[in-house]
Design an enzyme around this catalytic site. Structure first.
Site, PDB file in Angstrom:
ATOM      1  N   LYS A 198       2.521  -7.199  -4.385  1.00 19.28           N
ATOM      2  CA  LYS A 198       0.957  -6.837  -3.912  1.00 19.28           C
ATOM      3  C   LYS A 198       0.617  -5.718  -3.995  1.00 19.28           C
ATOM      4  O   LYS A 198       0.954  -4.592  -3.389  1.00 19.28           O
ATOM      5  CB  LYS A 198       0.969  -7.455  -2.267  1.00 19.28           C
ATOM      6  CG  LYS A 198      -0.484  -7.403  -1.866  1.00 19.28           C
ATOM      7  CD  LYS A 198      -0.517  -7.384  -0.545  1.00 19.28           C
ATOM      8  CE  LYS A 198      -0.489  -5.867   0.191  1.00 19.28           C
ATOM      9  NZ  LYS A 198      -1.712  -5.416  -0.017  1.00 19.28           N
ATOM     10  N   GLY A 250       4.416   2.993   1.515  1.00 19.70           N
ATOM     11  CA  GLY A 250       3.297   3.039   2.372  1.00 19.70           C
ATOM     12  C   GLY A 250       3.446   3.767   3.560  1.00 19.70           C
ATOM     13  O   GLY A 250       4.444   4.578   3.524  1.00 19.70           O
ATOM     14  N   SER A 251       2.503   3.467   4.551  1.00 17.52           N
ATOM     15  CA  SER A 251       2.794   4.406   5.654  1.00 17.52           C
ATOM     16  C   SER A 251       3.770   4.144   6.667  1.00 17.52           C
ATOM     17  O   SER A 251       4.416   2.782   6.486  1.00 17.52           O
ATOM     18  CB  SER A 251       1.420   4.378   6.476  1.00 17.52           C
ATOM     19  OG  SER A 251       1.475   2.807   7.057  1.00 17.52           O
ATOM     20  N   THR A 252       4.295   5.108   7.697  1.00 15.26           N
ATOM     21  CA  THR A 252       5.310   4.730   8.349  1.00 15.26           C
ATOM     22  C   THR A 252       5.109   3.757   9.441  1.00 15.26           C
ATOM     23  O   THR A 252       5.950   2.832   9.719  1.00 15.26           O
ATOM     24  CB  THR A 252       5.470   6.228   9.111  1.00 15.26           C
ATOM     25  OG1 THR A 252       6.184   7.007   8.089  1.00 15.26           O
ATOM     26  CG2 THR A 252       6.759   5.929  10.039  1.00 15.26           C
ATOM     27  N   VAL A 254       3.170   0.898   9.148  1.00 13.13           N
ATOM     28  CA  VAL A 254       3.376  -0.287   8.512  1.00 13.13           C
ATOM     29  C   VAL A 254       4.966  -0.585   8.124  1.00 13.13           C
ATOM     30  O   VAL A 254       5.295  -1.778   8.157  1.00 13.13           O
ATOM     31  CB  VAL A 254       2.517  -0.662   7.036  1.00 13.13           C
ATOM     32  CG1 VAL A 254       2.765  -1.682   6.426  1.00 13.13           C
ATOM     33  CG2 VAL A 254       1.054  -0.520   7.554  1.00 13.13           C
ATOM     34  N   GLY A 255       5.696   0.418   7.755  1.00 12.58           N
ATOM     35  CA  GLY A 255       6.925   0.537   7.446  1.00 12.58           C
ATOM     36  C   GLY A 255       7.691  -0.082   8.850  1.00 12.58           C
ATOM     37  O   GLY A 255       8.582  -0.929   8.742  1.00 12.58           O
ATOM     38  N   GLU A 272       9.787   3.195   1.453  1.00  6.49           N
ATOM     39  CA  GLU A 272       9.368   4.462   1.097  1.00  6.49           C
ATOM     40  C   GLU A 272       8.245   4.900   1.978  1.00  6.49           C
ATOM     41  O   GLU A 272       7.133   4.436   1.915  1.00  6.49           O
ATOM     42  CB  GLU A 272       8.852   4.668  -0.274  1.00  6.49           C
ATOM     43  CG  GLU A 272       9.782   4.818  -1.304  1.00  6.49           C
ATOM     44  CD  GLU A 272      11.163   5.631  -1.194  1.00  6.49           C
ATOM     45  OE1 GLU A 272      11.007   6.725  -0.561  1.00  6.49           O
ATOM     46  OE2 GLU A 272      12.148   5.291  -1.996  1.00  6.49           O
ATOM     47  N   CYS A 306       3.209  11.230  -0.810  1.00  7.35           N
ATOM     48  CA  CYS A 306       4.081  11.127   0.506  1.00  7.35           C
ATOM     49  C   CYS A 306       4.829  12.408   0.396  1.00  7.35           C
ATOM     50  O   CYS A 306       5.211  12.686   1.397  1.00  7.35           O
ATOM     51  CB  CYS A 306       4.832   9.632   0.375  1.00  7.35           C
ATOM     52  SG  CYS A 306       5.382   9.307  -1.223  1.00  7.35           S
ATOM     53  N   GLU A 403       1.272  13.318   9.186  1.00  2.00           N
ATOM     54  CA  GLU A 403       0.935  13.285   7.712  1.00  2.00           C
ATOM     55  C   GLU A 403      -0.562  13.043   7.523  1.00  2.00           C
ATOM     56  O   GLU A 403      -1.287  12.148   7.928  1.00  2.00           O
ATOM     57  CB  GLU A 403       1.647  12.127   7.050  1.00  2.00           C
ATOM     58  CG  GLU A 403       1.237  11.859   5.443  1.00  2.00           C
ATOM     59  CD  GLU A 403       2.142  11.100   4.956  1.00  2.00           C
ATOM     60  OE1 GLU A 403       2.334   9.881   5.600  1.00  2.00           O
ATOM     61  OE2 GLU A 403       2.807  11.241   4.028  1.00  2.00           O
TER      62      GLU A 403
END
Lengths: 492, 303
Positions: A198, A250-252, A254-255, A272, A306, A403
């Site tokens: 995706k 992606g972002s922390t 969402v991670g 990542e 990132c 960030e």
């Protein structure tokens, strides 16, 4: 003419010999008005009719195309198609035959490099110089590199019996759309897995062009599936019971959500996530080259990186010199049309991201940071952010801790190497870092104390498919690139 | 010459990272100069040329021809700038001066035992005085590379200072002969010494040693000029010389200057090209820009 002395020396960069526009022509590229989902080797309409969203050009705010939004049902069809392709074709092929396909993909990317570069810049806003010279060549390099491993997995993991995992569900961000696709798809295919990927909702076009390339490469249907959509689509993919491996960049935030939803399942995963890298300049560094490294570290890809060097730590003895050179240097950065070959800083990827960056800049000022921006002008339409420096900030400032993911650099000073290391590590992130000194022994001493996955010495933002990339702490788990990046797609 | 109170200790080396310098040059070379900005660059480069003849076989006749070319680069193009200077050996200064009478083109003389610099300091200074007496507007001196490479930085400083004294108001360009200094750190050091000792210009090469001017070396010298300007407020000129033959390369040099030192340096007072064949290539490109087609080299006078 004798030497004359000016009391307040100042460099002037504008007003004489300004470069004329040198736009890359987008005439030769073809983009369809509407894109469907790529499932089972075909473009198919989403199950709920008419669920399409627009992808826009962030430098003009104009619509480029509409893209299908995949529902849970569509994701299910895609995963089933990937499973079928895995059982029927891909797991039956020898490594050598898989390699042939992956090499073919790599060569096709090289052949169409220009088209991919232009679309990447139109859809994402990054300067053509970067998509042409960095993104697309690295995409091809990742496919070439992993193709080479496909028939040598026993040598990559000696004494073991490497086997594929099955179906990989992959979610990629908008900052390096096609490159992140390559980081994900190339090792998955080399390891013998099939994929459902995706792309980000703001930058789906190069992934869809890649789907066309997959058709041309004659890959067995269903080996690569591309489903477009936003968070809900990604969530459906992550939570699908028949996905064996999840790869996310992606972002922390969402991670974290993904990691929670994976708890209790036997899915393998790599994440990542974000970063807040420290770029440390010692007073014995080659200052002019270090300034270039700072610029490359924070202004590459509008700071949407990132591993960007978003925190500058400079030793007090050279702090004034570095700051002066940096302020002069950013005057020469060309901000504007991403398709212009002279552009250094393109458009911010989306309105939402620009708002986020602007909020942080306002916060930085409110918290007492000394702000300095380039005097450049920006176009009226589109999303733009001038290169921004913040002086007089400390570890407790929000722009130092968070960030920002934009062209905003927070500058701090330090007195001793120990203080530099302490400040560099004093962050929840640990993705990357930079050390600048002319002294080799100092490089080894400092870098061994930095808690970050990738550390550059006397350079910054260098990438290579053979080199593993990934973070400590809140910057994620697992590595991509190199043998380390192949391993997460292999059962040993 | 103003007194510079804070002269650095030249035994200290300013670190230069070669890989970083090459990357910066390569990035600057990616600037795409088109349309009007290309035409402006071509004319600007022409106005910065020092037409040079430095052969053992030079004669007054040859120098007169060169001087005519300097004033009339190409008759068929209107609004074409003349070059900045004509550069000759000291014994031909008077001839050049007479041929250029009435124009604003300078006469530069190479002196101080060009190209090796291997003479006694007294005799080298005598040569400078002779060239100045003959009417030279600019002196291009060479430093003693042997002394420099032995670490006798005081000697290098003193020879530049003595030459500047002999020059008086005449413009002094100091040739570092970077091809013999080899490292970028040496280039930086020699640049710093020359500027603090009184140079008006620093210049890469004699043209007699290979490699002559290169862009990495030029970038390091431009950065030295910038640092000197930051510290003292004095603008020093830059002259890459030798090996710059085509317009494309010349424009790349101009980009280096513009993005390192800014627009104040984009004029013949502060930037020159030491070249003999560059001028005609610039003219060919100007004609190409105007007409859309390339002409044969036979339509451009050699000198």
């Amino acid at each position: 003419m004798a030497r004359t002395k000016t009391d307040q020396p100042k460099l002037n960069f504008d007003g004489l010999w300004d470069y004329d526009p040198a736009p890359e022509s987008s005439d030769a590229i073809s983009i369809k008005d509407q894109y469907d989902l790529f499932i089972g080797g075909e473009f198919v309409a989403p199950s709920k009719e008419g669920r399409y969203f627009d992808t826009i050009n962030p430098s003009t705010e104009e619509r480029i195309a509409s893209v299908a939004e995949a529902t849970t049902q569509d994701v299910d069809i895609a995963v089933k198609s990937a499973r079928k392709a895995y059982d029927k074709y891909w797991s039956k092929l020898t490594g050598k035959d898989r390699a042939k396909y992956i090499f073919r993909i790599a060569r096709l990317i090289q052949e169409r490099a220009r088209e991919f570069a232009i679309i990447e810049s139109m859809d994402g806003g990054k300067p053509i110089r970067e998509s042409r010279d960095v993104d697309i060549p690295l995409v091809a390099a990742h496919f070439f590199y992993n193709a080479g491993w496909a028939d040598k997995l026993q040598y990559a993991f000696p004494g073991r019996q490497p086997k594929p995992l099955g179906v990989a569900g992959q979610i990629i961000p908008w900052n390096f759309p096609l490159l992140m696709l390559a980081w994900k798809i190339a090792p998955a295919l080399a390891g013998g897995n099939t994929v459902v990927l995706k792309p980000a909702e703001t930058t789906p076009l190069t992934a869809l062009k890649f789907a066309e390339l997959i058709q041309d490469a004659d890959l067995p249907p269903g080996v690569v599936n591309i489903v477009t959509g936003a968070g809900a689509t990604g969530s459906a993919l992550v939570n699908h019971p028949d996905v064996n491996k999840v790869a996310f960049t992606g972002s922390t935030n969402v991670g974290r959500i993904i990691q929670k939803s994976l708890a209790g399942t036997d899915k393998k995963y790599t994440l990542e996530l974000g970063g807040k890298a420290a770029n440390i300049i010692f007073e014995d560094a080659a200052i002019d080259q270090a300034v270039e490294g700072i610029v490359n570290g924070i202004f590459f890809n509008q700071g949407h990186v990132c591993c960007a060097g978003s925190r500058l730590l400079v030793q007090e003895g050279v702090a004034d010199e570095v700051y002066r050179k940096l302020t002069d240097r950013i005057e020469t950065l060309v901000v504007g049309d991403p398709l212009d070959k002279n552009t250094d800083i393109g458009a911010i990827n989306s309105k939402a991201q620009l708002d986020r960056i602007s909020t942080f800049i306002e916060k930085g000022i409110a918290e007492g940071g000394e702000v300095h921006q380039s005097s450049c002008s920006v176009p009226d339409k589109g999303y733009w952010c001038k290169p921004t420096l913040f002086k007089n900030v400390s570890q407790s400032h929000s722009i130092v801790q968070n960030e920002i993911f934009g062209p905003v650099l927070a500058i701090q000073t330090f007195r001793t190497p120990a203080e530099a290391v302490e400040k560099a590590n004093n962050t929840p992130y640990g993705l990357s870092g930079g050390v600048w000194t002319d002294k080799g022994s100092k490089i080894f001493k400092i870098t061994s104390k930095l808690r970050a996955g990738v550390i550059w010495a006397n350079t910054f933002n260098k990438f290579d498919p053979t080199s593993p990339f990934g973070g400590y702490k809140e910057s994620g788990v697992g590595r991509e690139g190199g043998l380390h990046g192949l391993l997460p797609y292999i059962k040993l | 010459m103003e007194v510079l109170n804070k002269i650095p200790d030249f035994r200290d080396t300013v670190p230069i990272d070669t890989v970083g310098v090459l990357e910066r040059v390569s990035r600057l070379n990616k600037r795409s100069i088109k349309k009007e900005s290309k035409m402006d660059a071509l004319k600007m480069a022409l106005s910065m040329c020092d037409l040079t003849t430095l052969e053992g076989m030079d004669t007054p006749g040859k120098v007169r021809q060169l001087c005519y070319k300097a004033q009339h680069p190409h008759e068929s193009i209107p609004d074409i700038p003349s070059v900045a200077a004509v550069c000759v050996y000291p014994n031909l200064v008077r001839t050049a001066k007479e041929s250029l009478k009435g124009s604003n083109i300078n006469v530069a003389a190479v002196a101080t035992y060009f190209p090796s610099g291997n003479g006694t300091l007294e005799s080298r200074i005598e040569e400078v005085k002779y060239a100045v007496n003959e009417g030279a507007d600019e002196i291009d001196m060479v430093i003693s590379r042997g002394a420099f490479l032995r670490g006798e930085y005081n000697f290098t400083f003193d020879e530049v200072a003595a030459t500047k004294e002999a020059c008086g108001d005449v413009h002094l360009k100091v040739i570092l002969e970077t091809g013999e200094l080899e490292t970028l750190e040496n280039v930086r050091k020699a640049s710093d010494i020359s500027m603090y000792a009184g140079a008006d210009f620093i210049k890469t090469s004699t043209g007699k040693v290979s490699p002559a001017a290169t862009q990495p070396v030029t970038l390091v010298m431009l950065e030295a000029i910038r640092d000197f300007y930051y510290k003292t407020g004095i603008k020093i000129g830059m002259k890459p010389a030798g090996g710059i033959r085509d317009s494309k390369t010349a424009i790349q040099y101009l980009v280096l200057v513009k993005e390192t030192l800014g627009i104040d340096w984009l004029n013949p007072d502060l930037f020159r090209f030491g070249a003999s064949s560059l001028a005609n290539d610039l003219l060919m490109q100007i004609v190409k820009q105007q007409t859309g087609v390339y002409q044969s080299a036979d339509y451009f006078s050699k000198d």
